[in-house]
Motif scaffolding. Structure first.
Motif, mmCIF file in Angstrom:
data_model
loop_
_atom_site.group_PDB
_atom_site.id
_atom_site.type_symbol
_atom_site.label_atom_id
_atom_site.label_comp_id
_atom_site.label_asym_id
_atom_site.label_seq_id
_atom_site.Cartn_x
_atom_site.Cartn_y
_atom_site.Cartn_z
ATOM 1 N N LEU A 1 5.923 -5.968 -13.955
ATOM 2 C CA LEU A 1 6.603 -5.714 -15.391
ATOM 3 C C LEU A 1 5.587 -5.277 -16.404
ATOM 4 O O LEU A 1 4.348 -5.834 -16.695
ATOM 5 N N MET A 2 5.953 -4.094 -17.050
ATOM 6 C CA MET A 2 5.211 -3.629 -18.262
ATOM 7 C C MET A 2 3.836 -3.053 -17.755
ATOM 8 O O MET A 2 2.944 -2.799 -18.441
ATOM 9 N N SER A 3 3.540 -2.995 -16.468
ATOM 10 C CA SER A 3 2.363 -2.125 -15.942
ATOM 11 C C SER A 3 2.504 -1.363 -14.708
ATOM 12 O O SER A 3 1.859 -0.181 -14.502
ATOM 13 N N ARG A 4 3.478 -1.526 -13.831
ATOM 14 C CA ARG A 4 3.591 -0.763 -12.806
ATOM 15 C C ARG A 4 5.101 -0.599 -12.571
ATOM 16 O O ARG A 4 5.907 -1.620 -12.245
ATOM 17 N N ASP A 5 5.438 0.634 -12.285
ATOM 18 C CA ASP A 5 6.968 0.881 -12.220
ATOM 19 C C ASP A 5 7.098 0.536 -10.567
ATOM 20 O O ASP A 5 6.385 0.410 -9.887
ATOM 21 N N PRO A 6 8.428 0.203 -10.346
ATOM 22 C CA PRO A 6 8.953 -0.007 -9.078
ATOM 23 C C PRO A 6 8.657 1.408 -8.040
ATOM 24 O O PRO A 6 8.712 2.470 -8.627
ATOM 25 N N TYR A 7 8.502 1.114 -6.940
ATOM 26 C CA TYR A 7 8.085 2.395 -6.195
ATOM 27 C C TYR A 7 9.591 3.160 -5.876
ATOM 28 O O TYR A 7 10.570 2.490 -6.208
ATOM 29 N N ARG A 8 9.352 4.190 -5.540
ATOM 30 C CA ARG A 8 10.806 5.004 -5.340
ATOM 31 C C ARG A 8 11.487 4.703 -4.258
ATOM 32 O O ARG A 8 10.881 5.036 -3.140
ATOM 33 N N VAL A 9 12.755 4.046 -4.457
ATOM 34 C CA VAL A 9 13.037 3.559 -3.092
ATOM 35 C C VAL A 9 14.816 3.382 -3.555
ATOM 36 O O VAL A 9 15.256 3.091 -4.321
ATOM 37 N N ASP A 10 15.646 3.826 -2.410
ATOM 38 C CA ASP A 10 17.068 3.596 -2.798
ATOM 39 C C ASP A 10 17.437 2.224 -2.327
ATOM 40 O O ASP A 10 17.543 1.873 -1.125
ATOM 41 N N SER B 1 0.982 -1.153 0.136
ATOM 42 C CA SER B 1 -0.049 0.012 -0.090
ATOM 43 C C SER B 1 0.894 1.280 0.121
ATOM 44 O O SER B 1 2.220 1.118 0.321
ATOM 45 N N SER B 2 0.305 2.326 -0.184
ATOM 46 C CA SER B 2 0.989 3.648 -0.223
ATOM 47 C C SER B 2 2.297 3.662 -1.023
ATOM 48 O O SER B 2 3.131 3.754 -0.600
ATOM 49 N N PHE B 3 2.307 3.340 -2.267
ATOM 50 C CA PHE B 3 3.223 3.126 -3.172
ATOM 51 C C PHE B 3 3.845 4.512 -3.619
ATOM 52 O O PHE B 3 4.974 4.446 -3.957
ATOM 53 N N ASN B 4 3.327 5.483 -3.278
ATOM 54 C CA ASN B 4 3.706 6.773 -3.944
ATOM 55 C C ASN B 4 4.335 7.597 -2.949
ATOM 56 O O ASN B 4 4.453 8.827 -2.875
ATOM 57 N N MET B 5 5.165 7.091 -1.797
ATOM 58 C CA MET B 5 5.874 7.927 -1.062
ATOM 59 C C MET B 5 6.939 8.474 -1.534
ATOM 60 O O MET B 5 7.396 7.905 -2.738
ATOM 61 N N ASP B 6 7.668 9.388 -0.932
ATOM 62 C CA ASP B 6 8.908 9.861 -1.695
ATOM 63 C C ASP B 6 9.793 8.977 -1.274
ATOM 64 O O ASP B 6 9.812 7.946 -0.629
ATOM 65 N N MET B 7 11.128 9.056 -2.260
ATOM 66 C CA MET B 7 12.141 7.846 -2.060
ATOM 67 C C MET B 7 12.836 7.815 -0.530
ATOM 68 O O MET B 7 12.895 6.721 -0.077
ATOM 69 N N GLY B 8 12.729 8.990 0.097
ATOM 70 C CA GLY B 8 13.538 8.975 1.542
ATOM 71 C C GLY B 8 12.473 8.060 2.558
ATOM 72 O O GLY B 8 12.794 7.352 3.210
ATOM 73 N N LYS B 9 11.085 8.547 2.466
ATOM 74 C CA LYS B 9 10.332 8.053 3.281
ATOM 75 C C LYS B 9 9.998 6.627 2.917
ATOM 76 O O LYS B 9 10.025 5.822 3.881
ATOM 77 N N MET B 10 10.013 6.202 1.882
ATOM 78 C CA MET B 10 10.067 4.770 1.329
ATOM 79 C C MET B 10 11.084 3.944 2.004
ATOM 80 O O MET B 10 10.626 2.728 2.442
ATOM 81 N N THR B 11 12.146 4.579 1.593
ATOM 82 C CA THR B 11 13.340 3.691 1.980
ATOM 83 C C THR B 11 13.528 3.463 3.576
ATOM 84 O O THR B 11 13.583 2.440 4.064
#
Length: 573
Positions: A477-486, A444-454
DNA sequence: GCCGTTTTCGGCCCGACTGTTTTCAGTCG
């Protein structure tokens, strides 16, 4: 009684649910259809018998209307109500559901206010700025719709590995049987086991190339011939995927196979090395620069041997250090399918799986596996029937009973925990202590910024009860990008906290990505090749995970489910 | 559309996020 496929009934019920949503009916009416579809999907009883004996109405969730409709479907193979409902909407409306951010309500608005019936019309309306005229639609929504349509376009000529390999396996089988073909193989990115494939490359050797080309172009799956030459022919198969066949003489076959397997970067590095040795390398052979004399390699092993190198498996040919290591004879012995001794990360009917624990276990035994790690969804994943405390207890009792009845196959008690937005997981320590292992995943909550998600994921990794990090990037693959994470930080933390990284074998995930595996291994991480199976069929996905591990340079020592039950238990301590 | 019942309608589907709003509707997992 008409014999109708159960999955067909499930699909029809789900479609009715969606059509009712589009129609603007009360959502709970749709939900009744979705629930019925789900119940039929996981039902142990024989549906035909239930209908014949008029027992369907006794099952919770099947009232008068649903019982009548399902009875009609089972008895006649069709449903008048569904056909009429479907006919009241244009056909293209369904495909609009593929667009991110568009659900039944918005699609209904687009249809009723702007008369939009398909993606093409939607694209045009966006370009003309017409969506802005609608209440509840703004610039950002319109831009998101345009992006999603572009994404659909972008992926339209790409195929997942498993889709391409199904077709290529068949072609290879047919070519192998052809009397004019001496040798043949897949090549290109498919042979290198890339997760996404643009086209299928096939190399064959023959003394009668024209006859081979004739055979190839007349295969029943060929729907279009793009070009047909002496050495290269391109066709479209099944009205979608391009297949290129190259036919060479048998002497040239090893060089052509190596050349067309690539990657381009690997080939360039190989040619550089050849040049340093006074040799020229191309798809036709390896030649002495001075004399023009050709080497005489009978296969790829001999090509690498000529350079005094170890054989480089196709999966590693990405110019990612494989040439140096092959020269130093330091290539890893890559994990292979038969090294996998048990299946981890499996869902059952307790949450959103289609089969019982027993059925999953029996399927695993049939495939020669020695253990099975059950991991249904945890409480927070209510959309997937996440387990409450009492359900966990019942499941564990069932597992204990099954384990008592078998000595050479063991079932482990696990759970797939939700990593909540704050990085906590969704059970208290008491419940967490009940499990043999836990898989923590972001759902859930895939759209966090990278710092928060990490930070969120690292917090979960620090939880002493977390054993495995599930599908680390969340990509589809081919439908959803990875979430922003370091990912580098995640890998470092996993190594530090001794949390095992999942290689999710679902062909749509293949996550952790192979590009991170080598690095993670160097940092001391361990991996689990997990099926994430929601049904018996999906246990067969394991080899796709093995492909990813191989591409990531992993050996069986790097993978926890290559050992015995005992050694696996040790990994979980 | 189904269920339950202090028997005939009210409740059922949670929480976060986004974008559009100015208090909330729609989508997604």
């Amino acid at each position: 009684m008409f014999i109708v496929d159960r999955s067909e009934i499930v699909m029809i019920l789900n479609n009715i649910g969606m059509l009712l949503e589009l129609k603007g009916e009360n959502f709970f009416k749709s939900k009744a259809y979705y629930d019925a579809a789900r119940r039929i999907e996981v039902m142990e009883e024989n549906l035909e018998e239930l209908v014949r004996d008029d027992k369907l109405k006794d099952i919770k969730g099947f009232g008068k209307a649903l019982t009548q409709k399902i009875t009609e479907l089972v008895k006649t193979g069709r449903l008048d109500y569904y056909n009429r409902l479907k006919a009241s909407f244009p056909e293209g409306l369904f495909e609009l559901l593929k667009i991110q951010g568009l659900g039944p309500k918005r699609i209904s608005t687009l249809y009723n206010k702007l008369g939009i019936c398909n993606i093409e019309q939607l694209k045009q309306a966006c370009n003309e700025g017409k969506l802005l005229e609608l209440a509840g639609f703004g610039r950002k929504t319109q831009a998101a719709v345009i992006k999603s349509i572009d994404d659909l376009d972008k992926y339209s000529n790409r195929y997942l590995y498993y889709q391409a390999s199904e077709i290529s396996d068949l072609i290879i089988k047919l070519l192998d049987e052809n009397e004019y073909v001496i040798r043949c193989s897949i090549a290109g990115s498919l042979r290198r086991k890339k997760e996404i494939i643009k086209d299928i490359d096939i190399i064959a050797s023959s003394e009668k190339p024209d006859d081979v080309m004739g055979f190839f172009t007349s295969l029943p799956m060929v729907t279009n011939i793009i070009n047909r030459g002496e050495t290269k022919t391109s066709v479209i198969m099944d009205e979608k995927i391009q297949v290129d066949l190259r036919v060479v003489g048998d002497k040239e076959y090893p060089y052509a196979l190596h050349h067309f397997t690539g990657s381009k970067e690997h080939n360039t590095a190989m040619r550089h090395m050849a040049k340093d040795k006074g040799l020229k390398m191309n798809e036709y052979g390896i030649f002495d620069l001075d004399s023009g004399e050709s080497a005489d390699c009978r296969n790829e092993e001999e090509i690498f041997g000529l350079f005094d190198m170890e054989y480089i498996p196709p999966e590693l040919r990405e110019n990612n250090g494989e040439i140096k290591d092959a020269l130093e004879r330091a290539l890893p012995v890559l994990v292979c399918d038969k090294d996998i001794k048990g299946v981890v990360h499996v869902h059952t009917r307790y949450s959103d799986g289609k089969n019982s624990i027993k059925e999953m276990a029996r399927a695993c035994m049939g495939l020669g596996y020695k253990y099975l790690g059950i991991s249904d969804h945890s409480e927070n994943a209510f959309y997937a029937g996440g387990l409450k405390r009492d359900q966990i207890k019942r499941q564990h009792e069932e597992i204990d009973q099954l384990n008592e009845s078998s000595s050479d196959f063991m079932i482990l008690k696990g759970i797939e925990l939700d990593i909540l937005p704050d990085g906590n997981v969704d059970y208290d320590e008491e419940v967490l202590s009940w499990f043999d292992f836990t898989i923590a995943s972001v759902h859930s909550s895939f759209n966090m910024d990278m710092g928060k998600m990490t930070d969120r994921i690292i917090k979960a990794l620090k939880n002493e009860f977390v054993t495995i990090l599930g599908h680390p990037s969340g990509r589809l693959l081919m439908s959803r990008d990875p979430y922003r994470v370091d990912m580098d930080e995640i890998i470092a933390a996993a190594s530090e906290e001794r949390v095992i990284l999942e290689i999710n074998a679902n062909p749509y995930r293949l996550d952790l990505d192979w590009r991170y595996c080598k690095k993670a291994k160097e940092l001391g991480c361990k991996f689990a090749i997990c099926s994430d199976a929601h049904s018996i069929d999906e246990i067969y996905n394991i080899p796709f995970g093995v492909n990813t591990a191989r591409k990531g340079w992993l050996t069986k020592e790097d993978i926890i489910n290559t050992g015995s039950y005992k050694s696996l238990k040790k990994e979980f301590i």
